[in-house]
Every structure is written in C-alpha cells, then in structure tokens.
Design a protein around this motif. Structure first.
Motif, PDB file in Angstrom:
ATOM      1  N   ILE A   1       0.828  -1.205   0.000  1.00  0.00           N
ATOM      2  CA  ILE A   1       0.000   0.000   0.000  1.00  0.00           C
ATOM      3  C   ILE A   1       0.864   1.257   0.000  1.00  0.00           C
ATOM      4  O   ILE A   1       0.555   2.242  -0.682  1.00  0.00           O
ATOM      5  N   SER A   2       1.970   1.223   0.735  1.00  0.00           N
ATOM      6  CA  SER A   2       2.842   2.394   0.818  1.00  0.00           C
ATOM      7  C   SER A   2       3.779   2.519  -0.376  1.00  0.00           C
ATOM      8  O   SER A   2       4.454   3.549  -0.536  1.00  0.00           O
TER       9      SER A   2
ATOM     10  N   THR B   1      -7.822   3.642   0.616  1.00  0.00           N
ATOM     11  CA  THR B   1      -6.596   4.077  -0.059  1.00  0.00           C
ATOM     12  C   THR B   1      -6.821   4.184  -1.561  1.00  0.00           C
ATOM     13  O   THR B   1      -6.370   5.141  -2.206  1.00  0.00           O
TER      14      THR B   1
ATOM     15  N   SER C   1      -8.672   7.369  -2.313  1.00  0.00           N
ATOM     16  CA  SER C   1      -7.862   8.575  -2.140  1.00  0.00           C
ATOM     17  C   SER C   1      -6.772   8.676  -3.200  1.00  0.00           C
ATOM     18  O   SER C   1      -6.403   9.776  -3.627  1.00  0.00           O
ATOM     19  N   GLN C   2      -6.252   7.552  -3.654  1.00  0.00           N
ATOM     20  CA  GLN C   2      -5.156   7.539  -4.620  1.00  0.00           C
ATOM     21  C   GLN C   2      -5.648   7.728  -6.058  1.00  0.00           C
ATOM     22  O   GLN C   2      -4.958   8.348  -6.874  1.00  0.00           O
TER      23      GLN C   2
ATOM     24  N   ASN D   1      -9.624  -0.666   4.586  1.00  0.00           N
ATOM     25  CA  ASN D   1      -8.468   0.235   4.520  1.00  0.00           C
ATOM     26  C   ASN D   1      -7.935   0.350   3.094  1.00  0.00           C
ATOM     27  O   ASN D   1      -7.558   1.439   2.644  1.00  0.00           O
TER      28      ASN D   1
ATOM     29  N   SER E   1       4.937   1.990  -6.192  1.00  0.00           N
ATOM     30  CA  SER E   1       3.498   2.073  -5.967  1.00  0.00           C
ATOM     31  C   SER E   1       2.691   1.567  -7.154  1.00  0.00           C
ATOM     32  O   SER E   1       2.848   2.057  -8.277  1.00  0.00           O
TER      33      SER E   1
END
Length: 308
Positions: A173-174, A290, A293-294, A286, A181
């Motif tokens: 995820i990070s 993400t 938001s991404q 979660n 990514s």
C-alpha cells in the motif's frame, strides 16, 4: 522493502532492449498483473498468424520474447558463453534464441517490462515515436495483484521472503516494494492512454486481466486489431485454447516448473477475486479507502473494469 526503480539486478548487455525497432511490441504491467499471460497470448497469436499466412511464417515464427531487467522473471534473457553469440530470449516454442551479433537484421520481438510510464518515456522514447512499434499495458485489480505478489515473494529464491501477509500488505500500500506504488504505476499509464487517445494515436492498448478472463475471444481480437494482424475465428479460438490457465499449467515449457529459482508453482491460481480469501474485512476497508484517495473519480473507468 525498498522500491527498486534502478533495478540493480540488471542482466548484462540488455541495452538493445531499450532501442525500439520496427515490429517491436512492448508489454507493460506492474508485477503480477498478467504480463506473463499476455506474453503467452501474443506468442500464440504470432504462431497462429504464421500458420494462416505461410508467406510470412518465417517472420512470425522467428519472433523472440524477452523480459528486460529482472533476473527473477522466467522470460529473462539468458546469455551463452559461445563466442559471438548471445541468447536474446525465447522463440514462440519456448526454446532459447541465439542472435549473431554481427547480423544487423532484427527479428520481431515481444518485450515485457515493469516500467512506470515516466521510465519508459525516458529510456525508450522511440517506442512512442515509431509508428511501427506498439505497446500494450496490462492492469489488474490491485487486491489480486497484492496477493499474487505476496505469494510470488514466498516462492521466489531471488526475492526477500515477507515476514507476514500483514507486513507485505502494508509495504504494498505504501509503495515500499519492488517497482514501487501500484497506484502511481496505473495512474501514469492511464494518463498516457488518455493522452494518446486524444491525439488519435493507435499506439497504446490498455487491457485488464479481468477482461481477458471475462471474454478472452474479444480481447484476443482487440489485440490482433491493435497489431494489425487478422486471424480467422477458428484461429482466435485456437489462441484462446492455448492460453487458458489449465492448458498453460500443464505445459512444462510454459509453467516454468523447470526454473530452479521457484519453490512452488509460478502459475498459482490465475483467478479473479482470489483476494477475498486473503484480506480481512478491516484490510479490505483500509485498502478501498486508499484506492479512493489515490485514484478518485478520474480513474473510475479503469477501476470499474476490474470487476467481473
């Protein structure tokens, strides 16, 4: 884990893969998104096209496939100690191909890479400028990519073994995994796809793993059209048969069971939605947060295409 954009495990003498030449097809994807499968699809298309077009058989039967800059990939180049000869990849039958370096004639090539679009533009600008070079980008649901990538790390001797699924998912995820990514990778290639569409340039085809599973026949036909190759309906059916997961998994030339860096099946499941067997409800929520938001609304078409 640390993103490895530099790819320090480069295979020597691969500079020629960065020089786009007429007839090249570059297959781009984030790791475990389906680039190996798509390479098999292209291989089967070339093989069938050679059968249906005998006058061009030598051209397409002589095509080679290679994966650049990653020793852990089964399509990576292997090098010979024979003077003047270098293994440049594999032919459509899975046999190593040795190219005479004194011969300037380049064969047709299927080259798979995990490059983000910025790296592709910087290192292979000719791929975007040469009208006789094509690109195909393969995208896949990020949850399935994460699960497949996790198991790939566990069975690949050349990659670090994750401490746990939870740790690997956090790293994924990070973007703290090799190739960085997934979100940035997909964003970049989606933007390039839209840009080239607006320029009315038939350069880049976007395919999803899910669309290939959902309707392989239609997607094979789309790929053929993108490459300017015409196959009979029976020929397309033959390509579909050769490239279904069960057929590939049984074939030792294509399941990579003879590659000693793998501790398990390279072709594991090949399913859509297997992430549901790995993610907890909290991890799913979660991850979805993400994703939103991404990517946001600008990427709704490609996100929707991941659904079956």
């Amino acid at each position: 884990m640390i993103p490895d954009f530099a790819m320090q495990n480069n295979i020597p003498n691969e500079a020629d893969l960065l020089k786009a030449t007429d007839g090249d097809v570059y297959l781009l994807a984030y790791p475990k998104a389906g680039v190996t499968w798509t390479t098999e699809v292209l291989t089967a298309i070339y093989s069938q096209y050679a059968i249906e077009n005998p006058s061009r058989a030598a051209e397409f039967e002589g095509a080679i496939r290679a994966h650049g800059f990653c020793t852990s990939c089964p399509l990576s180049r292997r090098h010979s100690t024979k003077p003047g000869l270098t293994s440049v990849g594999y032919d459509i039958n899975g046999n190593a191909v040795f190219h005479d370096e004194t011969n300037d004639q380049k064969p047709r090539r299927l080259i798979s890479l995990h490059f983000p679009v910025e790296r592709m533009e910087a290192l292979i600008p000719d791929a975007f400028q040469n009208d006789r070079v094509k690109m195909i980008y393969v995208a896949r649901n990020a949850k399935d990519v994460a699960v497949s990538y996790y198991h790939f790390h566990k069975m690949n001797e050349t990659l670090p073994t994750p401490e746990s699924w939870e740790e690997f998912l956090d790293d994924f995820i990070s973007g703290s995994v090799r190739c960085g990514s997934w979100f940035e990778h997909v964003r970049g290639w989606w933007r390039k796809h839209i840009e080239l569409q607006q320029q009315h340039t038939n350069k880049l085809l976007l395919v999803t793993f899910e669309s290939l599973k959902r309707n392989t026949y239609n997607e094979v036909e789309r790929i053929c059209n993108h490459l300017g190759l015409k196959l009979s309906p029976e020929g397309i059916e033959e390509v579909c048969f050769k490239c279904n997961f069960t057929t590939m998994k049984r074939d030792p030339r294509r399941n990579h069971s003879q590659n000693d860096i793998f501790k398990g099946d390279f072709l594991r499941k090949g399913k859509v939605g297997d992430w549901q067997n790995q993610f907890t409800q909290t991890q799913r929520q979660n991850f979805d947060d993400t994703m939103h938001s991404q990517l946001g609304n600008d990427y709704t078409p490609i996100v929707n295409s991941f659904a079956m």
